[in-house]
Design an enzyme around this catalytic site. Structure first.
Site, PDB file in Angstrom:
ATOM      1  N   ASN A 149       0.855  -1.185   0.000  1.00  0.00           N
ATOM      2  CA  ASN A 149       0.000   0.000   0.000  1.00  0.00           C
ATOM      3  C   ASN A 149       0.889   1.233   0.000  1.00  0.00           C
ATOM      4  OD1 ASN A 149      -2.462   1.528   0.333  1.00  0.00           O
ATOM      5  ND2 ASN A 149      -1.895   1.811   2.489  1.00  0.00           N
ATOM      6  N   HIS A 181       0.745   5.164   1.511  1.00  0.00           N
ATOM      7  CA  HIS A 181      -0.012   5.980   2.465  1.00  0.00           C
ATOM      8  C   HIS A 181       0.597   7.388   2.491  1.00  0.00           C
ATOM      9  CE1 HIS A 181      -2.411   6.986   5.949  1.00  0.00           C
ATOM     10  NE2 HIS A 181      -1.325   7.505   6.487  1.00  0.00           N
ATOM     11  N   SER A 201       4.633   6.879   2.420  1.00  0.00           N
ATOM     12  CA  SER A 201       5.296   5.621   2.776  1.00  0.00           C
ATOM     13  C   SER A 201       4.694   4.496   1.956  1.00  0.00           C
ATOM     14  CB  SER A 201       5.075   5.287   4.260  1.00  0.00           C
ATOM     15  OG  SER A 201       5.442   6.362   5.098  1.00  0.00           O
ATOM     16  N   GLU A 256      -3.208  -4.637  10.974  1.00  0.00           N
ATOM     17  CA  GLU A 256      -3.361  -3.325  11.595  1.00  0.00           C
ATOM     18  C   GLU A 256      -3.223  -2.242  10.529  1.00  0.00           C
ATOM     19  OE1 GLU A 256      -1.419  -0.669  15.198  1.00  0.00           O
ATOM     20  OE2 GLU A 256      -0.702  -2.698  14.850  1.00  0.00           O
ATOM     21  N   ASP A 270      -2.422   0.818   8.266  1.00  0.00           N
ATOM     22  CA  ASP A 270      -1.298   1.746   8.059  1.00  0.00           C
ATOM     23  C   ASP A 270      -0.132   1.471   9.018  1.00  0.00           C
ATOM     24  OD1 ASP A 270      -2.883   2.989   6.143  1.00  0.00           O
ATOM     25  OD2 ASP A 270      -3.684   4.433   7.580  1.00  0.00           O
TER      26      ASP A 270
HETATM   27  C1  GRF Z   1      -2.770   8.484  -2.845  1.00  0.00           C
HETATM   28  O1  GRF Z   1      -2.617   9.776  -2.390  1.00  0.00           O
HETATM   29  C2  GRF Z   1      -2.341   7.499  -1.791  1.00  0.00           C
HETATM   30  O2  GRF Z   1      -1.462   8.033  -0.874  1.00  0.00           O
HETATM   31  C3  GRF Z   1      -3.609   7.117  -1.120  1.00  0.00           C
HETATM   32  O3  GRF Z   1      -4.608   7.208  -2.099  1.00  0.00           O
HETATM   33  C4  GRF Z   1      -4.215   8.137  -3.093  1.00  0.00           C
HETATM   34  C5  GRF Z   1      -4.434   7.517  -4.425  1.00  0.00           C
HETATM   35  O4  GRF Z   1      -4.244   8.427  -5.464  1.00  0.00           O
HETATM   36  N1  GRF Z   1      -3.502   5.804  -0.547  1.00  0.00           N
HETATM   37  P1  GRF Z   1      -4.362   7.950  -6.978  1.00  0.00           P
HETATM   38  O5  GRF Z   1      -5.723   7.328  -7.158  1.00  0.00           O
HETATM   39  O6  GRF Z   1      -3.260   6.980  -7.231  1.00  0.00           O
HETATM   40  O7  GRF Z   1      -4.212   9.206  -7.775  1.00  0.00           O
END
Ligand code: GRF
Length: 222
Positions: free
Chosen positions: A110, A112, A139, A146, A148
């Site tokens: 993921n 974040h 990150s 859990e 993030d």
């Molecule tokens: C990103 O800002 C990421 O940090 C979060 O969701 C957003 C997705 O943006 N998890 P996109 O759809 O890739 O433009």
């Protein structure tokens, strides 16, 4: 040459991070094969990005499901059709059940928008500004049950300036997301980062620990 890593990307929205992975694959910078893009929302713009690249798309709406367990079971069945070596969450706005996370342990990542462990959860840009932080970022991490909280693969930082707004911070952080996410995916595809006993094991990565990149970092050299 080994086979490219089979990837499924899960999205809910714009898909700008998905686009960087598509671009990296098409340019030959990333040894991956994006087999499918799955969205829980039919109106996610990322689906158009995938179609434009000739990548199969699927919509699995969460509406009508009684609970997360049933939705995630159907999601896993769909994802498994593509036999991914890596499942990439790219703005997939759903909390995943422990069963789903366990099924893809070590194969689920993921991105974040914060420098974890700071600012887990939503509205990170607003909270960073409210706290007067001088630094913010994003990150990439392996997903654990859990939220993030999984082991970090790479982080990217941006300075917070006096005139920043949530929107300006969002844009600055996204520029770095589009560098950090392909870098982490490349390391995994090259076998240089993997989850081992709850920690990220790195090979041929400076210092053997999660690096923090910034706007000046030459990521192609990493
Ligand atoms: C990103 O800002 C990421 O940090 C979060 O969701 C957003 C997705 O943006 N998890 P996109 O759809 O890739 O433009």
């Amino acid at each position: 040459m080994s086979e490219p890593l089979r990837v499924v990307v899960l999205i809910s929205g714009s898909g700008s991070n998905l686009q960087t992975l598509i671009d990296g694959q098409q340019a030959g910078r990333l040894p991956i094969d994006i087999r499918a893009v799955v969205s829980n929302r039919a109106d996610a713009y990322g689906l158009e990005r995938a179609r434009a690249a000739g990548i199969p798309t699927h919509v699995l709406s969460h509406r009508g499901y009684a609970d997360r367990a049933h939705y995630d079971a159907d999601l896993a069945a769909l994802v498994d059709e593509f036999q991914p070596g890596l499942v990439v969450l790219a703005g997939f706005m759903r909390i995943l059940t422990p069963a789903f996370v366990a099924r893809y342990s070590g194969r689920l990542i993921n991105i974040h928008p914060s420098l974890l462990p700071a600012y887990r959860g939503l509205r990170t840009h607003e909270r960073v500004l409210a706290d007067g932080c001088g630094e913010h970022g994003c990150s990439v991490h392996f997903v654990i049950p859990e939220l993030d909280a999984g082991p970090v693969i790479v982080q990217a930082r941006v300075p917070v300036e006096p005139n920043d707004t949530p929107e300006s911070l969002h844009q600055k952080v996204q520029v770095q997301e589009h560098r950090a996410y392909p870098l982490a995916v490349r390391w995994i595809a090259e076998g240089r980062a993997c989850l081992d006993n709850g920690e990220v094991r790195f090979q041929r990565v400076p210092d053997g620990r999660p690096p923090v990149i910034d706007a000046d970092t030459d990521i192609d050299a990493l």
